[in-house]
Design a protein around this motif. Structure first.
Motif, mmCIF file in Angstrom:
data_model
loop_
_atom_site.group_PDB
_atom_site.id
_atom_site.type_symbol
_atom_site.label_atom_id
_atom_site.label_comp_id
_atom_site.label_asym_id
_atom_site.label_seq_id
_atom_site.Cartn_x
_atom_site.Cartn_y
_atom_site.Cartn_z
ATOM 1 N N ALA A 1 -0.640 8.604 6.772
ATOM 2 C CA ALA A 1 -1.670 8.534 7.987
ATOM 3 C C ALA A 1 -2.858 7.925 7.873
ATOM 4 C CB ALA A 1 -1.701 9.972 8.324
ATOM 5 N N LYS A 2 -3.166 7.787 6.554
ATOM 6 C CA LYS A 2 -4.647 7.133 6.242
ATOM 7 C C LYS A 2 -4.547 5.673 6.413
ATOM 8 C CE LYS A 2 -5.411 11.063 2.925
ATOM 9 N NZ LYS A 2 -5.898 11.488 1.487
ATOM 10 N N ILE A 3 -3.486 5.078 6.407
ATOM 11 C CA ILE A 3 -3.351 3.644 6.568
ATOM 12 C C ILE A 3 -3.669 3.362 8.109
ATOM 13 C CG2 ILE A 3 -2.069 1.507 6.308
ATOM 14 C CD1 ILE A 3 -0.211 2.979 4.262
ATOM 15 N N SER A 4 -4.751 2.509 8.260
ATOM 16 C CA SER A 4 -5.459 2.475 9.608
ATOM 17 C C SER A 4 -4.705 1.038 10.121
ATOM 18 C CB SER A 4 -6.637 2.204 9.529
ATOM 19 O OG SER A 4 -7.224 1.316 8.568
ATOM 20 N N ILE B 1 1.597 4.513 -2.860
ATOM 21 C CA ILE B 1 1.639 6.066 -2.637
ATOM 22 C C ILE B 1 2.924 6.559 -2.978
ATOM 23 C CG2 ILE B 1 1.882 7.759 -0.472
ATOM 24 C CD1 ILE B 1 -0.060 5.711 0.916
ATOM 25 N N THR C 1 1.098 12.581 5.022
ATOM 26 C CA THR C 1 -0.455 12.855 5.180
ATOM 27 C C THR C 1 -0.977 11.458 4.574
ATOM 28 O OG1 THR C 1 0.036 15.196 4.624
ATOM 29 C CG2 THR C 1 -2.129 14.259 4.324
ATOM 30 N N GLU C 2 -0.506 11.110 3.446
ATOM 31 C CA GLU C 2 -1.023 9.631 3.090
ATOM 32 C C GLU C 2 -0.848 8.417 3.884
ATOM 33 O OE1 GLU C 2 -3.149 9.687 0.103
ATOM 34 O OE2 GLU C 2 -2.634 11.983 -0.008
ATOM 35 N N GLN D 1 0.981 -1.347 -0.031
ATOM 36 C CA GLN D 1 -0.006 -0.056 -0.133
ATOM 37 C C GLN D 1 0.824 1.389 -0.066
ATOM 38 O OE1 GLN D 1 -3.142 0.131 3.153
ATOM 39 N NE2 GLN D 1 -3.060 -2.228 3.092
ATOM 40 N N CYS D 2 1.984 1.280 0.801
ATOM 41 C CA CYS D 2 2.869 2.146 0.818
ATOM 42 C C CYS D 2 3.680 2.484 -0.445
ATOM 43 C CB CYS D 2 3.792 2.237 1.975
ATOM 44 S SG CYS D 2 3.112 2.040 3.617
#
Length: 545
Positions: free
Chosen positions: A427-430, A368, A424-425, A364-365
């Motif tokens: 931080a959206k990974i929960s 980004i 910022t992006e 996922q990272c």
């Protein structure tokens, strides 16, 4: 008697997976054989599956090279590049390599910028000296003094164990404006006496009798200002040492030039000035009028403050107080964070999370980073905590290289904007804690930018006591406005399973206790068997579930 002697050969180390598959595990009563290939998968694989790597989202073998203490970083990096270039000539056609992270690029780019600044400073010095002295003959003398002083400074570098680096070059940039001062004093003094009718040689003798003392005093005062900073202890002293000593050496050599070279050049080159026409002379006349007005204003102000000395002291005291207040209000730090052309990103999942879960978050990272402007390469290492230096299944690290400084033109491609966008992006990974951070200001001092704090339990109590105090300290630190983020790396609550072997039952079953633990090791991790030969080298054989 014996007529022949033969060499007897037997099967030595196995070489192929097929040969290992043919190993007999058990002979059955019906005559059949149970072989390793019947119960296991045999393959040439990695030695360690606790860590894996990718480059820009594709499978890759990552190789890290670290500089040895005392070596030159740029020379070491260039040697590694030359070695890889030579080795790549023998690579298979479908194998490529790339230097995805070079921490010396910031050093080389910084030296290029300092060289440009050096040239710009030299041009400015030429321009300013020419405008004030208003003659090429007079301007030539200080300009010859500058390179002589700087080159002589380089000659003395080996004696002090210095190298040409960003600190010494920065010192030379500052020294350019200082090394011409002594020569300018000599030239102005000689021109003053020439204007009063003396010949160049007589004017030089009289001028040197007047200014030799001030020239020596100026050099000693400036050296006394900079040399003590070289004796500051610790890392701060090491940073200031080359910078300060470079300036001090160049100033002393400049004074020597002003007492020897500059008078000789003045006696040979200077002539009585003759006023000429043209635009250049009109510019000089206008400049002299403006400068004369400024000088008269300055002298008038000095006369006022000399007569009104109480007001002068009050003004001076006001500036001292203002300086103290500004010094306290301006934030201080060891070294500022700069755009070094790369940064790191640490991914931390809940304790004991599996490699599969961690790898999914890493992917996922990667998506980004793939769409982040200014990013050129991102190296993924799953299973490694860069901040603690420990291999854990629930950690991962990204080494992110940016495009060249000249290629990043837009605002969103600048270093602070890239770092802010990535955080910022992330931080959206929960499912994980992901954050990007800068490298240390000085490579090798710590693992990241900012501050590293170690909390030590000096009472010798248990882990629970240390964990409680870490939490208290972290909570208090996060309330401080000066700290943007506090991240503890202490993990005392990682889930663990205790394997309790019933030794009495093992012995009653006539089973060797060592075999029990060996079997546990094989199923839970892996067990080293022996070596095999391949590609002209020795490799290890492991059995694992």
């Amino acid at each position: 008697g014996q007529e022949f002697t033969y060499a007897v050969r037997a099967q030595g180390r196995l070489e192929t997976p097929e040969q290992f598959g043919d190993i007999i595990v058990r002979a059955n009563a019906d005559g059949s054989m149970l072989r390793v290939r019947d119960v296991a998968r045999i393959e040439l694989g990695a030695q360690n599956y606790a860590i894996n790597g990718r480059l820009n989202g594709k499978a890759a073998a990552l190789v890290s090279l670290y500089q040895l203490p005392g070596s030159n970083a740029i020379a070491a990096a260039q040697g590694a590049k030359d070695t890889m270039k030579r080795l790549s000539e023998k690579f298979p056609q479908d194998l490529e390599y790339v230097t995805c992270l070079d921490t010396t690029l910031a050093v080389t780019e910084g030296m290029v910028e300092i060289q440009h600044t050096l040239i710009e400073a030299l041009i400015l010095v030429i321009l300013v000296v020419f405008i004030f002295l208003q003659g090429w003959r007079a301007t030539l003398i200080p300009l010859l003094a500058a390179p002589v002083s700087l080159i002589s400074t380089f000659v003395l570098f080996p004696m002090f164990g210095f190298t040409v680096n960003t600190l010494s070059l920065f010192g030379l940039v500052l020294a350019i404006g200082l090394v011409v001062d002594d020569a300018i004093i000599v030239v102005e003094a000689v021109e003053h006496h020439i204007e009063h009718g003396l010949s160049p040689k007589d004017a030089t003798r009289k001028a040197m009798a007047e200014v030799s003392g001030p020239v020596v005093a100026i050099a000693l005062i400036l050296a006394a200002v900079f040399i003590p900073t070289a004796f500051i202890p610790g890392i701060t002293g090491r940073l200031y040492q080359q910078f300060a000593v470079t300036i001090a050496i160049s100033m002393l050599i400049s004074a020597f030039n002003a007492l020897t070279l500059s008078p000789a050049l003045a006696a040979m080159l200077l002539r009585p000035k003759k006023k000429s026409g043209g635009l250049l002379q009109k510019f000089f006349d206008w400049f002299n009028r403006v400068f004369g007005v400024a000088t008269n204003g300055f002298v008038t102000g000095c006369n006022f403050f000399i007569r009104k000395w109480i007001i002068a002291l009050l003004v001076l005291g006001g500036f001292v107080v203002l300086t103290a207040k500004l010094g306290k209000s301006i934030p201080s730090s060891f070294l500022p964070e700069e755009d070094q052309g790369y940064f790191f990103a640490q991914i931390i999942l809940p304790d004991a999370a599996s490699m599969q879960r961690t790898d999914e978050v890493m992917k996922q990272c990667e998506e980004i980073l793939k769409t982040t402007p200014g990013v050129e390469y991102y190296s993924t290492v799953t299973g490694y905590n860069f901040l603690t230096g420990v291999n854990t299944s629930y950690s991962g690290i990204f080494f992110i290289s940016l495009k060249g400084w000249g290629e990043r033109k837009t605002p969103e491609e600048q270093y602070p904007a890239i770092l802010k966008h990535v955080n910022t992006e992330f931080a959206k990974i929960s499912s994980a804690r992901a954050f990007a951070f800068s490298p240390p200001a000085i490579p090798g001092i710590g693992t990241s930018g900012g501050v590293t704090f170690l909390l030590q339990d000096r009472s010798g109590k248990d882990v629970q006591f240390l964990a409680e105090n870490v939490m208290k300290f972290t909570a208090a630190a996060r309330e401080r406005k000066e700290l943007a983020g506090v991240t503890p790396m202490f993990s005392p609550s990682v889930p663990q399973v205790f394997m309790d072997v019933d030794r009495e039952k093992v012995l009653k079953q006539s089973v060797d206790l060592a075999d029990v633990y060996k079997t546990l090791q094989t199923f839970m991790g892996g067990y080293f068997v022996n070596y095999f030969n391949r590609f002209g080298r020795q490799w290890q054989v492991f059995v694992q579930a």
